[in-house]
Motif scaffolding. Structure first.
Motif, PDB file in Angstrom:
ATOM      1  N   ALA A 196       7.589 -25.924  16.961  1.00  0.00           N
ATOM      2  CA  ALA A 196       8.791 -26.214  17.099  1.00  0.00           C
ATOM      3  C   ALA A 196       9.236 -27.621  16.567  1.00  0.00           C
ATOM      4  O   ALA A 196      10.237 -28.222  15.982  1.00  0.00           O
ATOM      5  CB  ALA A 196       9.236 -26.300  18.448  1.00  0.00           C
ATOM      6  N   ASP A 206      13.061 -27.839  15.971  1.00  0.00           N
ATOM      7  CA  ASP A 206      13.642 -26.854  16.640  1.00  0.00           C
ATOM      8  C   ASP A 206      13.683 -27.463  18.393  1.00  0.00           C
ATOM      9  O   ASP A 206      13.128 -27.430  19.259  1.00  0.00           O
ATOM     10  CB  ASP A 206      12.739 -25.577  17.064  1.00  0.00           C
ATOM     11  CG  ASP A 206      13.744 -24.537  17.854  1.00  0.00           C
ATOM     12  OD1 ASP A 206      14.751 -24.656  18.390  1.00  0.00           O
ATOM     13  OD2 ASP A 206      13.042 -23.354  17.276  1.00  0.00           O
ATOM     14  N   SER A 231      17.032 -20.724  20.227  1.00  0.00           N
ATOM     15  CA  SER A 231      16.320 -21.454  19.257  1.00  0.00           C
ATOM     16  C   SER A 231      16.902 -21.768  18.244  1.00  0.00           C
ATOM     17  O   SER A 231      17.677 -20.799  17.463  1.00  0.00           O
ATOM     18  CB  SER A 231      14.956 -20.649  19.425  1.00  0.00           C
ATOM     19  OG  SER A 231      14.059 -21.127  18.321  1.00  0.00           O
ATOM     20  N   TYR A 232      16.771 -22.586  17.356  1.00  0.00           N
ATOM     21  CA  TYR A 232      17.137 -23.090  15.946  1.00  0.00           C
ATOM     22  C   TYR A 232      16.545 -22.089  14.998  1.00  0.00           C
ATOM     23  O   TYR A 232      16.936 -21.517  13.985  1.00  0.00           O
ATOM     24  CB  TYR A 232      17.214 -24.336  15.558  1.00  0.00           C
ATOM     25  CG  TYR A 232      18.024 -25.518  16.463  1.00  0.00           C
ATOM     26  CD1 TYR A 232      19.049 -24.875  17.163  1.00  0.00           C
ATOM     27  CD2 TYR A 232      17.878 -26.593  16.485  1.00  0.00           C
ATOM     28  CE1 TYR A 232      19.788 -25.811  17.969  1.00  0.00           C
ATOM     29  CE2 TYR A 232      18.569 -27.771  17.049  1.00  0.00           C
ATOM     30  CZ  TYR A 232      19.576 -27.200  17.896  1.00  0.00           C
ATOM     31  OH  TYR A 232      20.318 -27.972  18.645  1.00  0.00           O
ATOM     32  N   LYS A 233      15.126 -22.210  15.266  1.00  0.00           N
ATOM     33  CA  LYS A 233      14.083 -21.380  14.215  1.00  0.00           C
ATOM     34  C   LYS A 233      14.403 -19.825  14.392  1.00  0.00           C
ATOM     35  O   LYS A 233      14.249 -19.170  13.457  1.00  0.00           O
ATOM     36  CB  LYS A 233      12.779 -21.781  14.417  1.00  0.00           C
ATOM     37  CG  LYS A 233      11.917 -21.197  13.486  1.00  0.00           C
ATOM     38  CD  LYS A 233      10.326 -21.591  13.703  1.00  0.00           C
ATOM     39  CE  LYS A 233       9.493 -21.031  12.779  1.00  0.00           C
ATOM     40  NZ  LYS A 233       7.967 -21.475  12.892  1.00  0.00           N
ATOM     41  N   SER A 274       9.360 -27.661  12.660  1.00  0.00           N
ATOM     42  CA  SER A 274      10.646 -27.292  12.311  1.00  0.00           C
ATOM     43  C   SER A 274      11.824 -27.684  13.038  1.00  0.00           C
ATOM     44  O   SER A 274      13.183 -27.664  12.744  1.00  0.00           O
ATOM     45  CB  SER A 274      10.617 -25.666  12.322  1.00  0.00           C
ATOM     46  OG  SER A 274      10.730 -25.338  13.967  1.00  0.00           O
ATOM     47  N   ILE A 279      19.670 -25.284  11.546  1.00  0.00           N
ATOM     48  CA  ILE A 279      20.182 -23.866  11.927  1.00  0.00           C
ATOM     49  C   ILE A 279      20.336 -23.229  10.459  1.00  0.00           C
ATOM     50  O   ILE A 279      20.142 -22.006  10.251  1.00  0.00           O
ATOM     51  CB  ILE A 279      21.313 -23.786  12.972  1.00  0.00           C
ATOM     52  CG1 ILE A 279      20.857 -24.357  14.498  1.00  0.00           C
ATOM     53  CG2 ILE A 279      21.631 -22.469  13.134  1.00  0.00           C
ATOM     54  CD1 ILE A 279      21.890 -24.534  15.040  1.00  0.00           C
TER      55      ILE A 279
END
Length: 312
Positions: free
Chosen positions: A268, A273, A80-82, A271, A38
């Protein structure tokens, strides 16, 4: 039948609880620190600790699990983290709709063409039609989707120019024809071969011989007695084949540039996520569980012997 259906339905929440636990463990103990993902280049120990406290990552594992379970039941899979500020649900929903449409059309193609093809081949056993159908289904089944897709594109899009490729405009758009056929063809081969074997097995049963001896017309024997009983194993396998077709659909989405979950899932994963990965895993397994439940209930409706045994 009602008792059997209730028993099967009651198993679904238990299975989903186990699946949710496995998915949650994946997110907690998967490689990489979610906070690092994050924060990225802005990572500091102070910011990391503050973020962990804010998101409840410092809470005991069982507390986090029940919170995740409660939110998931309501359709809330977190942020979402991304894509900070974006919920997983709002990112995933439109892509799931596209993938679901492609998957449903593919299943219809597999069923509508596979069952009659296998049934016809069995009825025509001893003629050139039967080995021709068997050979054709073997060839189709042996071809992976990443080989079938370019072949169909070259023939029907580039050479004949019948349909366009790449992109998505919905089920009734001409661009959906080749992707749906690509995903559905292996299913046609599997269902046709199973339907053929099942039909041949039923044709050799004593009750078919008895029906013929009673003077029942060939048409009634074939369609009322043979067809109804031969389709039962196919219904069972349909639920099991969903997972294979789902994997094929994801590959086809990448090849044809369809804006479904395939590219989104790959991004995802790369990355890390995890909220998106966990949501996709949970939704995918839930879909398979529900699909198999529907197949079980259909099997009971089609086979009176199961209804009778469960009512007693």
């Amino acid at each position: 039948m009602l008792i059997y259906a209730i028993k099967r339905i009651l198993w679904v929440p238990l299975v989903m609880l186990v699946i949710a636990l496995m998915v949650f463990i994946l997110g907690i103990y998967g490689p990489g620190d979610p906070v690092e993902v994050i924060l990225g280049n802005n990572y500091t120990e102070e910011l990391a600790e503050s973020l962990r406290e804010k998101k409840g990552l410092n809470d005991p594992v069982f507390v986090q699990y029940f919170r995740y379970l409660s939110d998931s039941i309501k359709g809330d899979f977190g942020e979402s983290y991304k894509y900070p500020g974006k919920t997983v649900s709002e990112l995933l929903a439109p892509k799931l709709v596209v993938s679901a449409k492609l998957f449903i059309v593919s299943i219809l193609i597999s069923t509508i063409f596979g069952i009659p093809l296998g049934f016809y081949a069995a009825i025509k056993q001893g003629t050139p039609i039967d080995p021709l159908v068997v050979s054709l289904t073997l060839i189709i089944y042996a071809m992976p989707v990443f080989l079938t897709a370019p072949f169909l594109i070259i023939i029907f899009a580039l050479e004949l120019g019948w349909v366009p490729v790449s992109g998505w405009g919905g089920i009734f758009d001409s661009r959906s024809i080749l992707p749906a056929i690509t995903v559905g063809l292996p299913g046609v081969a599997v269902i046709a071969r199973l339907m053929r074997a099942s039909t041949l097995d039923v044709l050799g049963q004593e009750f078919i011989t008895f029906a013929k001896a009673k003077g029942v017309s060939r048409r009634d024997v074939i369609y009322k007695h043979v067809g109804k009983n031969a389709i039962l194993p196919v219904v069972t396998v349909l639920g099991l084949s969903f997972s294979g077709m789902l994997g094929g659909a994801l590959i086809v989405e990448l090849i044809f540039g369809i804006p479904g979950v395939a590219r989104f899932a790959l991004d995802a994963i790369f990355s890390r996520d995890y909220p998106i990965i966990m949501a996709l895993t949970l939704i995918g397994t839930a879909t398979l569980v529900i699909a198999n439940l529907i197949v079980d209930l259909l099997y009971v409706l089609l086979d009176p012997r199961i209804r009778y045994s469960n009512d007693n």
